[in-house]
Enzyme design. Structure first.
Site, PDB file in Angstrom:
ATOM      1  N   ASP A  32       0.949  -1.353   0.156  1.00 43.82           N
ATOM      2  CA  ASP A  32       0.019  -0.211  -0.044  1.00 43.82           C
ATOM      3  C   ASP A  32       0.742   1.281  -0.074  1.00 43.82           C
ATOM      4  O   ASP A  32       0.499   2.561   0.255  1.00 43.82           O
ATOM      5  CB  ASP A  32      -0.949  -0.145   1.199  1.00 43.82           C
ATOM      6  CG  ASP A  32      -0.087   0.271   2.460  1.00 43.82           C
ATOM      7  OD1 ASP A  32       1.002  -0.249   2.518  1.00 43.82           O
ATOM      8  OD2 ASP A  32      -0.877   0.455   3.647  1.00 43.82           O
ATOM      9  N   THR A  80       4.396   3.445  -1.748  1.00 46.15           N
ATOM     10  CA  THR A  80       5.563   3.496  -2.644  1.00 46.15           C
ATOM     11  C   THR A  80       6.880   3.341  -1.577  1.00 46.15           C
ATOM     12  O   THR A  80       7.008   3.911  -0.696  1.00 46.15           O
ATOM     13  CB  THR A  80       5.710   4.897  -3.388  1.00 46.15           C
ATOM     14  OG1 THR A  80       4.512   5.030  -4.097  1.00 46.15           O
ATOM     15  CG2 THR A  80       6.710   5.032  -4.353  1.00 46.15           C
TER      16      THR A  80
END
Length: 259
Positions: free
Chosen positions: A171, A173
């Site tokens: 969920d 980066t």
């Protein structure tokens, strides 16, 4: 911001590199009353701040404590190993004692030497200590290696259950990505400028910036063998982009707000 959780008291936004906490490679803007965390890195602007948490109360200290707690936690399989060890260890010791007695009574001379050697051999080969130590040692090493590679494991049970995971949902980066931006493609929307000319303007101006996006474009320009032109009047506009003059032409690079 070395050892405390802080909040800013500033008149204009500053850029904070929070990648150590969030994994996001792009610095974020912080305004008055926003919170910043220990271990994150300030950009090129000074600001006033108030320490709300110090020492063990900081986020960084809590992360370290979580890793320490995880390395000492008990995995469910360890309960089975401890139960087996509870029977296995005394059985091995009894067998070693019986071995000693058998060799001492019926063994060749020197009987006691042979008895001692064989009793110790039983203990070493059965190695009851290894059964009890294997699981906690594995957990400690696994959690430690994970922390070294930026993976925080909550406890030993989570580590054990990972063996049964067949689907992983990410969920955020920077979790499994490279962790820094790269340029994939560059083009021109104006027929008056070729792609090589646009790239020249970008790398020439961004060569004076320390922003991760600027570094990515400069790296791309070097890979494309772009010519670096003279850039003057460089100015970084916080939260927007950069501007300056490249070969006496006014150039601005940035987001929609900058445009």
């Amino acid at each position: 911001l070395s050892s405390v959780d802080l909040f800013t008291g500033i008149g204009s936004p500053v850029i904070i590199d929070s990648s150590m906490i969030t994994g996001e490679p792009i610095p974020v803007n912080k305004s008055t009353d926003d919170k910043v965390s220990s271990g994150t890195i300030n950009g090129n602007q000074s600001f006033l701040m108030k320490a709300e948490k110090v020492g063990s109360d900081t986020l960084l200290s809590q992360i370290i404590q979580m890793v320490n707690d995880a390395s000492r936690s008990r995995a469910p399989i360890q309960k089975l190993a401890d139960t087996v060890s509870g029977y296995f260890v005394p059985i091995v010791v009894i067998i070693a004692v019986v071995t000693f007695a058998v060799w001492a009574i019926w063994g060749p001379e020197p009987a006691y030497v042979y008895a001692l050697v064989n009793a110790i051999a039983v203990l070493i080969i059965a190695c009851p200590c290894a059964l009890g130590l294997a699981t906690p040692m594995s957990v400690m090493v696994g959690v430690g290696k994970g922390a070294q590679n930026g993976v925080l494991i909550k406890n030993a049970e989570a580590l054990e259950k990972m063996d049964k995971v067949d689907t992983l949902i990410i969920d955020k980066t920077g979790t499994i990505t490279e962790g820094k931006p790269t340029v994939e493609k560059m083009g021109s929307f104006d027929n008056g400028f070729t792609e090589s000319e646009v790239l020249q303007f970008i790398v020439s101006l961004n060569s004076q910036s320390e922003h991760p996006l600027a570094e990515a474009t400069v790296k791309y320009g070097k890979e494309q063998n772009a010519e670096f032109l003279n850039a003057d009047g460089f100015n970084a506009v916080t939260g927007k982009g950069v501007e300056g003059k490249v070969n006496s032409k006014e150039v601005a690079l940035g987001n929609a707000k900058m445009m």
